[in-house]
Design a protein around this motif. Structure first.
Motif, PDB file in Angstrom:
ATOM      1  N   VAL A 145       0.851  -1.187   0.000  1.00 30.94           N
ATOM      2  CA  VAL A 145       0.000   0.000   0.000  1.00 30.94           C
ATOM      3  C   VAL A 145       0.885   1.235   0.000  1.00 30.94           C
ATOM      4  N   LEU A 146       0.608   2.156  -0.885  1.00 33.48           N
ATOM      5  CA  LEU A 146       1.338   3.414  -0.934  1.00 33.48           C
ATOM      6  C   LEU A 146       0.463   4.491  -1.563  1.00 33.48           C
ATOM      7  N   MET A 165       5.846   2.606  -9.013  1.00 35.13           N
ATOM      8  CA  MET A 165       6.819   2.271  -7.975  1.00 35.13           C
ATOM      9  C   MET A 165       6.352   1.087  -7.135  1.00 35.13           C
ATOM     10  N   GLY A 166       5.060   1.067  -6.794  1.00 32.66           N
ATOM     11  CA  GLY A 166       4.537  -0.027  -5.988  1.00 32.66           C
ATOM     12  C   GLY A 166       4.586  -1.354  -6.706  1.00 32.66           C
ATOM     13  N   VAL A 230      -1.918  -1.449  -3.789  1.00 31.02           N
ATOM     14  CA  VAL A 230      -3.010  -0.497  -3.595  1.00 31.02           C
ATOM     15  C   VAL A 230      -2.431   0.907  -3.600  1.00 31.02           C
ATOM     16  N   VAL A 231      -2.966   1.753  -4.471  1.00 31.96           N
ATOM     17  CA  VAL A 231      -2.440   3.106  -4.667  1.00 31.96           C
ATOM     18  C   VAL A 231      -3.415   4.122  -4.090  1.00 31.96           C
ATOM     19  N   THR A 232      -2.889   5.054  -3.278  1.00 32.48           N
ATOM     20  CA  THR A 232      -3.715   6.103  -2.700  1.00 32.48           C
ATOM     21  C   THR A 232      -2.829   7.263  -2.272  1.00 32.48           C
ATOM     22  N   ASP A 233      -3.448   8.353  -1.822  1.00 30.78           N
ATOM     23  CA  ASP A 233      -2.671   9.485  -1.308  1.00 30.78           C
ATOM     24  C   ASP A 233      -2.249   9.194   0.131  1.00 30.78           C
ATOM     25  N   LEU A 332      12.353  -0.234 -11.889  1.00 29.29           N
ATOM     26  CA  LEU A 332      11.643   1.038 -11.732  1.00 29.29           C
ATOM     27  C   LEU A 332      12.051   2.014 -12.829  1.00 29.29           C
ATOM     28  N   ARG A 333      13.334   2.075 -13.143  1.00 31.61           N
ATOM     29  CA  ARG A 333      13.814   2.977 -14.180  1.00 31.61           C
ATOM     30  C   ARG A 333      13.143   2.673 -15.522  1.00 31.61           C
TER      31      ARG A 333
END
Length: 349
Positions: A145-146, A165-166, A230-233, A332-333
């Protein structure tokens, strides 16, 4: 990577002080006896040397680096950056910059750690701000989660960066070849949510990124194990994380109370497999999943919970080791470059 992984440690950060850090290394040696790891221990020699004398096994794998000062938990990030040069946190991060260490682990001030890491390590091209990840236990393994606290407000492009990134992080640490990615929302319907979340959804769908994107998900999906990333602010993510930690402690307390409430309950507990109870305890204990990575920097930075004890800090050290051994950076790059190409095309019409 080649050679023995080296972890740079800010030994003065956190609420419990250097003892929790040294005891964290003790626990790491017990948990992973086959891992060869070197630790660069940054902090006040007068405080750390007696602890190393107390634990010879830790002293054997550590190199003590004296620091004249430390970043306080109450320091504002801007103040910390101005005054941090020569501190244990600054010196620990600097070792990653110089190539002496493969990762840095700190329980210190989160805002200061992020700000100083940005100054020393710099951001990866294509990333606006770091995101803090959290590993969430599920019936099927772990969900990443991020963001869980680094960015209270995020734009749509930032959320896409978090997804990239996640996903790379999950592949690197947990070995999932095609992690499922979801965008946290108040409903799964495409019209639900605010403008930023809906815009981010459109960007991910149209970017051509090689992501197994599942669209919008809801809060109850995080622990179900059907979504890997899981993507969130950071505002929403931090509240969700702290709520889950509190719930885990509540349920663990109920289980402990049920097994000790009477003589009959204690006898029944004694008949249960102690190994099974120990595994249950570990799965419900937030200390065993402690540690979040500041993703997006040109170096590996692991943030341990400020109140982590030795068991908790050991988990953060284990995460640093896993990241140091992974192929996260090149993966990631590759994904960021692809999104940057898409973003440039969109801007040029």
């Amino acid at each position: 990577m080649t050679g023995i992984p080296t972890i740079s440690v800010d030994a003065m950060g956190g609420d419990l002080g250097p003892r929790a850090v040294v005891e964290g290394i003790v626990q790491a040696l017990k948990r992973w006896p086959d891992r060869q790891t070197k630790y660069l221990l940054h902090g006040d020699q007068a405080e750390l040397q007696p602890l190393l004398d107390e634990y010879p096994a830790v002293a054997a794998v550590c190199e003590l680096r004296h620091s004249d000062s430390q970043v306080q938990m109450t320091d504002k990030p801007s103040e910390a950056v101005r005054r941090a040069r020569g501190s244990s946190m600054w010196n620990a991060i600097q070792c990653v910059k110089s190539g002496e260490a493969d990762a840095i682990v700190s329980s210190g001030n989160t805002g200061a750690l992020m700000a100083i890491s940005k100054v020393i390590l710099r951001m990866k091209k294509g990333v606006h701000r770091p995101a803090i990840s959290a590993n969430w236990p599920t019936p099927k393994g772990h969900t990443v989660v991020l963001d869980v606290g680094a960015n209270v407000q995020c734009g749509a492009t930032q959320l896409v960066e978090f997804a990239i990134m996640g996903e790379a992080f999950h592949r690197a640490v947990f070995g999932e070849s095609k992690p499922k990615v979801g965008l946290l929302n108040v409903g799964q319907e495409e019209l639900k949510g605010n403008d930023i979340v809906r815009e981010a959804d459109g960007l991910i769908r149209n970017s051509g990124l090689d992501l197994d994107y599942q669209g919008f998900i809801e809060g109850n999906d995080i622990s179900a194990g059907n979504i890997d990333v899981v993507v969130t602010d950071g505002f929403t993510g931090n509240i969700a994380l702290k709520t889950a930690e509190g719930t885990a402690r509540l349920v663990a307390g109920w289980v402990r109370e049920a097994l000790t409430s009477s003589l009959l309950a204690k006898l029944a507990a004694g008949l249960l497999s102690l190994g099974a109870l120990d595994r249950l305890r570990q799965r419900m204990d937030p200390r065993y999943i402690n540690g979040g990575v500041l993703l997006g920097l040109k170096g590996i930075v692991v943030k341990s919970h400020g109140g982590a004890d030795g068991e908790g800090f050991a988990s953060a050290l284990g995460l640093g080791y896993a990241m140091a051994q992974s192929n996260f950076m090149p993966e990631l790059r590759r994904m960021l470059d692809k999104f940057m190409d898409f973003d440039e095309q969109e801007k040029n019409g």
